[in-house]
Scaffold this motif. Structure first.
Motif, short mmCIF file in Angstrom:
data_model
loop_
_atom_site.label_atom_id
_atom_site.label_comp_id
_atom_site.label_asym_id
_atom_site.label_seq_id
_atom_site.Cartn_x
_atom_site.Cartn_y
_atom_site.Cartn_z
N ALA A 1 0.67 -0.62 -0.15
CA ALA A 1 0.38 -0.04 -0.06
C ALA A 1 0.87 1.03 0.09
N GLY A 2 0.55 2.50 -0.57
CA GLY A 2 1.06 3.60 -1.00
C GLY A 2 1.58 3.78 1.06
N GLY A 3 3.22 4.55 0.92
CA GLY A 3 2.94 5.15 2.26
C GLY A 3 3.83 4.14 3.43
N CYS A 4 3.16 2.84 2.61
CA CYS A 4 3.86 1.52 4.16
C CYS A 4 5.48 1.30 4.30
N ALA A 5 5.60 1.97 6.30
CA ALA A 5 6.24 1.92 6.68
C ALA A 5 7.09 0.81 6.65
N VAL A 6 6.88 -0.59 6.40
CA VAL A 6 7.60 -2.15 6.48
C VAL A 6 8.45 -1.80 5.51
N ALA A 7 8.74 -1.34 4.51
CA ALA A 7 10.13 -1.28 3.43
C ALA A 7 11.38 -0.56 4.34
N GLU A 8 11.04 0.40 4.77
CA GLU A 8 11.97 1.35 5.92
C GLU A 8 12.17 0.81 6.81
N LEU A 9 12.18 -0.01 7.18
CA LEU A 9 12.00 -0.78 8.85
C LEU A 9 12.63 -2.28 8.36
N PHE A 10 12.15 -2.90 7.42
CA PHE A 10 13.41 -4.09 6.89
C PHE A 10 14.61 -3.85 6.20
N LYS A 11 14.23 -2.49 5.44
CA LYS A 11 15.70 -2.26 5.48
C LYS A 11 17.24 -0.99 6.19
N ALA A 12 15.98 -0.86 7.41
CA ALA A 12 16.88 -0.96 8.60
C ALA A 12 16.93 -1.70 9.19
N GLY A 13 16.98 -3.24 9.15
CA GLY A 13 17.17 -4.65 9.62
C GLY A 13 17.20 -5.31 11.05
N ILE A 14 15.37 -4.50 10.31
CA ILE A 14 14.64 -4.49 11.87
C ILE A 14 13.44 -6.13 11.18
N LEU A 15 13.07 -7.39 11.92
CA LEU A 15 13.03 -8.60 11.46
C LEU A 15 11.22 -7.83 10.91
N VAL A 16 11.12 -8.41 9.62
CA VAL A 16 9.55 -8.96 9.34
C VAL A 16 8.69 -9.24 9.00
N ARG A 17 7.39 -9.93 9.48
CA ARG A 17 6.93 -11.03 8.25
C ARG A 17 5.98 -10.77 7.75
N GLN A 18 4.90 -11.27 6.79
CA GLN A 18 3.66 -10.94 5.82
C GLN A 18 2.67 -12.01 7.08
#
Length: 211
Positions: free
Chosen positions: A128-145
């Motif tokens: 979705a537009g503006g979602c912050a998850v990509a930036e969190l992932f790039k910073a090294g934060i663990l993300v699961r969908q």
């Protein structure tokens, strides 16, 4: 923009400044507890009155002359950000929509302080537009969908395994500024533990290596 009065037990007026109407409705409540030092905080969004100054949201000093924004530390958004700011060791987040800049900043700041941050997010909302998850992932934060066939519709966070932040609030501008939402911040162990167990269960369930 015309504003229609709303009656919810009592009438709340809208403050209009410079032709711009800020219609927030906020309630900040502290609920006494019988669990020793445990205290619940109940927040309602949106708030009524002045929009909060960014200095309040970032816990800094306002340097603007004649600033027209609100500076109360009891603003519900400021209280929510303060709770996230207290993260020292772990921060587990299960959220449907995550795009609000100020909340994103606090999550990134927790990771920079050395906290172990995990984020579960709805699969569709990632794109979705503006979602912050990509930036969190790039910073090294663990993300699961979340799952492909249903929504991951939770909106909660667990801070250091001791504090629960839970409610209807999506972490988006619309959620904070427009929608009628609620957040409960609690350190009651039985609530925190129940949500921690559910988060851990979902974290394993949505492990991409097991799909």
């Amino acid at each position: 923009m015309a504003l229609k009065p709303t009656l919810v037990g009592a009438c709340i007026g809208a403050a209009v400044t410079g032709g711009v109407a800020w219609l927030w409705s906020w309630v900040f409540r502290r609920t006494p507890s019988t669990d020793g030092e445990v205290e619940d905080r109940v927040l309602f969004f949106p708030a009524v009155g002045q929009a909060p100054c960014q200095s309040v949201l970032r816990a800094t000093q306002c340097r603007r002359l004649n600033c027209t924004h609100g500076h109360s530390p009891d603003h519900p958004l400021a209280v929510l950000l303060d709770a996230l700011r207290e993260t020292q060791h772990t921060l587990d987040i299960a959220i449907y929509t995550f795009s609000y800049m100020f909340i994103k900043e606090e999550v990134l700041a927790a990771q920079r302080r050395g906290a172990h941050v995990r984020v579960l997010v709805d699969l569709e909302q990632v794109s979705a537009g503006g979602c912050a998850v990509a930036e969190l992932f790039k910073a090294g934060i663990l993300v699961r969908q979340g799952p492909e066939d249903f929504y991951l519709h939770h909106k909660f966070a667990i801070i250091d395994g001791k504090t629960l932040v839970n409610g209807s609030l999506n972490w988006s501008r619309a959620g904070v500024m427009g929608n009628h939402e609620n957040v409960l911040i609690s350190s009651r162990p039985h609530l925190v533990n129940a949500f921690q167990e559910e988060f851990d269960r979902m974290w394993e369930m949505f492990d991409p290596s097991k799909r």
